[in-house]
Design an enzyme around this catalytic site. Structure first.
Site, PDB file in Angstrom:
ATOM      1  N   HIS A  62      66.471  39.135  53.489  1.00 45.66           N
ATOM      2  CA  HIS A  62      67.450  39.250  52.406  1.00 45.66           C
ATOM      3  C   HIS A  62      68.867  39.353  52.969  1.00 45.66           C
ATOM      4  O   HIS A  62      69.799  38.722  52.473  1.00 45.66           O
ATOM      5  CB  HIS A  62      67.201  40.520  51.579  1.00 45.66           C
ATOM      6  CG  HIS A  62      65.871  40.594  50.902  1.00 45.66           C
ATOM      7  ND1 HIS A  62      64.890  41.473  51.280  1.00 45.66           N
ATOM      8  CD2 HIS A  62      65.364  39.905  49.847  1.00 45.66           C
ATOM      9  CE1 HIS A  62      63.834  41.338  50.479  1.00 45.66           C
ATOM     10  NE2 HIS A  62      64.089  40.386  49.613  1.00 45.66           N
ATOM     11  N   GLN A 114      57.517  37.003  36.290  1.00 39.63           N
ATOM     12  CA  GLN A 114      57.018  36.116  37.339  1.00 39.63           C
ATOM     13  C   GLN A 114      55.747  36.650  38.002  1.00 39.63           C
ATOM     14  O   GLN A 114      55.237  36.044  38.936  1.00 39.63           O
ATOM     15  CB  GLN A 114      58.107  35.819  38.369  1.00 39.63           C
ATOM     16  CG  GLN A 114      58.493  36.981  39.258  1.00 39.63           C
ATOM     17  CD  GLN A 114      59.694  36.639  40.109  1.00 39.63           C
ATOM     18  OE1 GLN A 114      60.798  36.470  39.607  1.00 39.63           O
ATOM     19  NE2 GLN A 114      59.500  36.523  41.414  1.00 39.63           N
ATOM     20  N   GLY A 135      66.062  31.781  50.144  1.00 39.22           N
ATOM     21  CA  GLY A 135      65.390  31.644  51.435  1.00 39.22           C
ATOM     22  C   GLY A 135      64.387  30.499  51.445  1.00 39.22           C
ATOM     23  O   GLY A 135      63.651  30.295  50.477  1.00 39.22           O
ATOM     24  N   LYS A 187      61.832  30.651  53.052  1.00 39.04           N
ATOM     25  CA  LYS A 187      60.540  31.353  53.011  1.00 39.04           C
ATOM     26  C   LYS A 187      59.765  31.019  51.728  1.00 39.04           C
ATOM     27  O   LYS A 187      58.560  30.843  51.740  1.00 39.04           O
ATOM     28  CB  LYS A 187      60.808  32.862  53.113  1.00 39.04           C
ATOM     29  CG  LYS A 187      59.724  33.793  52.626  1.00 39.04           C
ATOM     30  CD  LYS A 187      58.587  33.855  53.591  1.00 39.04           C
ATOM     31  CE  LYS A 187      57.547  34.897  53.313  1.00 39.04           C
ATOM     32  NZ  LYS A 187      57.205  35.182  51.951  1.00 39.04           N
ATOM     33  N   SER A 240      58.849  41.672  51.616  1.00 37.06           N
ATOM     34  CA  SER A 240      58.670  43.029  51.090  1.00 37.06           C
ATOM     35  C   SER A 240      57.183  43.355  51.016  1.00 37.06           C
ATOM     36  O   SER A 240      56.773  44.501  51.150  1.00 37.06           O
ATOM     37  CB  SER A 240      59.293  43.139  49.701  1.00 37.06           C
ATOM     38  OG  SER A 240      60.617  42.662  49.730  1.00 37.06           O
TER      39      SER A 240
HETATM   40  P1  AMP Z   1      62.520  38.437  46.969  1.00 32.98           P
HETATM   41  O1  AMP Z   1      63.152  39.776  47.022  1.00 32.98           O
HETATM   42  O2  AMP Z   1      61.194  38.365  47.647  1.00 32.98           O
HETATM   43  O3  AMP Z   1      62.512  37.837  45.577  1.00 32.98           O
HETATM   44  O4  AMP Z   1      63.453  37.482  47.835  1.00 32.98           O
HETATM   45  C1  AMP Z   1      64.821  37.327  47.523  1.00 32.98           C
HETATM   46  C2  AMP Z   1      65.382  36.178  48.323  1.00 32.98           C
HETATM   47  O5  AMP Z   1      65.218  36.435  49.721  1.00 32.98           O
HETATM   48  C3  AMP Z   1      64.666  34.842  48.043  1.00 32.98           C
HETATM   49  O6  AMP Z   1      65.630  33.791  48.027  1.00 32.98           O
HETATM   50  C4  AMP Z   1      63.739  34.726  49.228  1.00 32.98           C
HETATM   51  O7  AMP Z   1      63.398  33.389  49.533  1.00 32.98           O
HETATM   52  C5  AMP Z   1      64.596  35.335  50.323  1.00 32.98           C
HETATM   53  N1  AMP Z   1      63.757  35.767  51.436  1.00 32.98           N
HETATM   54  C6  AMP Z   1      62.653  36.575  51.380  1.00 32.98           C
HETATM   55  N2  AMP Z   1      62.112  36.718  52.601  1.00 32.98           N
HETATM   56  C7  AMP Z   1      62.861  35.967  53.451  1.00 32.98           C
HETATM   57  C8  AMP Z   1      62.807  35.699  54.845  1.00 32.98           C
HETATM   58  N3  AMP Z   1      61.857  36.223  55.616  1.00 32.98           N
HETATM   59  N4  AMP Z   1      63.745  34.895  55.380  1.00 32.98           N
HETATM   60  C9  AMP Z   1      64.719  34.361  54.605  1.00 32.98           C
HETATM   61  N5  AMP Z   1      64.831  34.575  53.280  1.00 32.98           N
HETATM   62  C10 AMP Z   1      63.916  35.370  52.717  1.00 32.98           C
END
Ligand code: AMP
Length: 280
Positions: A34, A58, A144, A146, A183
């Site tokens: 993040h 979601q 990301g 990811k 997470s």
């Molecule tokens: P989330 O909190 O899981 O919804 O992720 C929020 C943002 O962080 C999204 O755009 C994800 O793709 C990005 N993200 C989560 N994990 C990673 C990672 N390991 N590397 C890069 N971006 C990430």
């Protein structure tokens, strides 16, 4: 750093920001993945807005919404250290008031890969991201790699609905042993955690084979499948080798680029990861 909850307040605070505004949407429980998005946004924008919202729409019925890890004080501290200007923490009631019934559906892209396993997932993602865009009016929004399919779905939505902003893709940040930061890694027990590097090892093996000339989509999938099946704690849900533009599964010889992506269970924890072949 200002922190706001109400819709009225985020709109007011947004109006005060001059120049390029970058948005980093998250569900919190922040890690370096993040924060890498925040760092990129800081480089490219005059102000950075970050959001934390664990979006119920979601999550599927049997998914981990109630167990999803949270650490608001720790998250705010991390955002502050990174120089975030404005944090929006909307409540579920603000995002989905009574009688809520409007959805954004990126129809075909949302049905493939993750969408096959999680039917309403991308409808929830596209809807909440559209609402975050409406409230924060960013010039650039950071996501990301990811979550590769999420990125593709959001790019499509931005193009189709004419959102006046650029979507910026940021590379996947990994632990030293290759596990993509997430997470959800917090759910893993020690034995499971030790088994997880197999994911990046398998994806990297396919990438190496591609670099060395392997172009058969099924052979590339098989490289990943066979390696993961050697790890007793890993339970493979799917491995895909798809066209990164339309997410159609590839068959036969790959002529351009490809996205290899997978979902694997370690115990009850479902992890996703991917590599792009033939790009960057
Ligand atoms: P989330 O909190 O899981 O919804 O992720 C929020 C943002 O962080 C999204 O755009 C994800 O793709 C990005 N993200 C989560 N994990 C990673 C990672 N390991 N590397 C890069 N971006 C990430």
């Amino acid at each position: 750093m200002k922190t706001v909850v109400d819709l009225f307040d985020i709109r007011q605070e947004r109006k005060r920001l001059a120049g390029m505004v970058g948005l980093v949407p998250t569900m919190g429980y922040l890690h370096q993945g993040h924060l890498s998005l925040v760092q990129r946004a800081k480089q490219e924008c005059s102000s950075v807005i970050a959001t934390i919202f664990v979006n119920p729409t979601q999550f599927g019925e049997n998914e981990d919404l109630s167990a999803y890890p949270r650490d608001l004080p720790g998250d705010l501290d991390k955002f502050e250290r990174q120089g975030v200007d404005l944090v929006w923490l909307p409540s579920v009631e603000i995002m989905y008031p009574a009688e809520y019934q409007t959805w954004v559906s990126v129809v075909r892209l949302s049905q493939r890969l993750e969408g096959e396993m999680r039917p309403d997932h991308f409808r929830g993602v596209a809807t909440v991201v559209a609402k975050l865009f409406n409230a924060t009016q960013p010039d650039k929004a950071y996501f990301g790699q990811k979550d590769a399919q999420q990125l593709i779905v959001i790019r499509r939505m931005v193009a189709d609905l004419n959102f006046p902003l650029d979507v910026v893709a940021c590379p996947t940040i990994r632990e030293a042993d290759g596990l993509a930061m997430s997470s959800r890694n917090a759910y893993l027990n020690q034995a499971e955690r030790q088994a997880t590097p197999i994911l990046y090892h398998a994806l990297s093996s396919a990438k190496n084979a591609f670099t060395n000339g392997e172009r058969d989509a099924e052979n590339l999938r098989q490289i990943v499948i066979q390696l993961i099946n050697q790890e007793p704690l890993a339970r493979l849900q799917y491995v895909s080798c798809a066209d990164p533009h339309n997410l159609q599964e590839l068959e036969g010889k790959i002529s351009g680029s490809a996205l290899i992506s997978l979902a694997v269970y370690f115990g009850k924890t479902r992890l996703i990861d991917n590599v792009l072949l033939g790009e960057n």
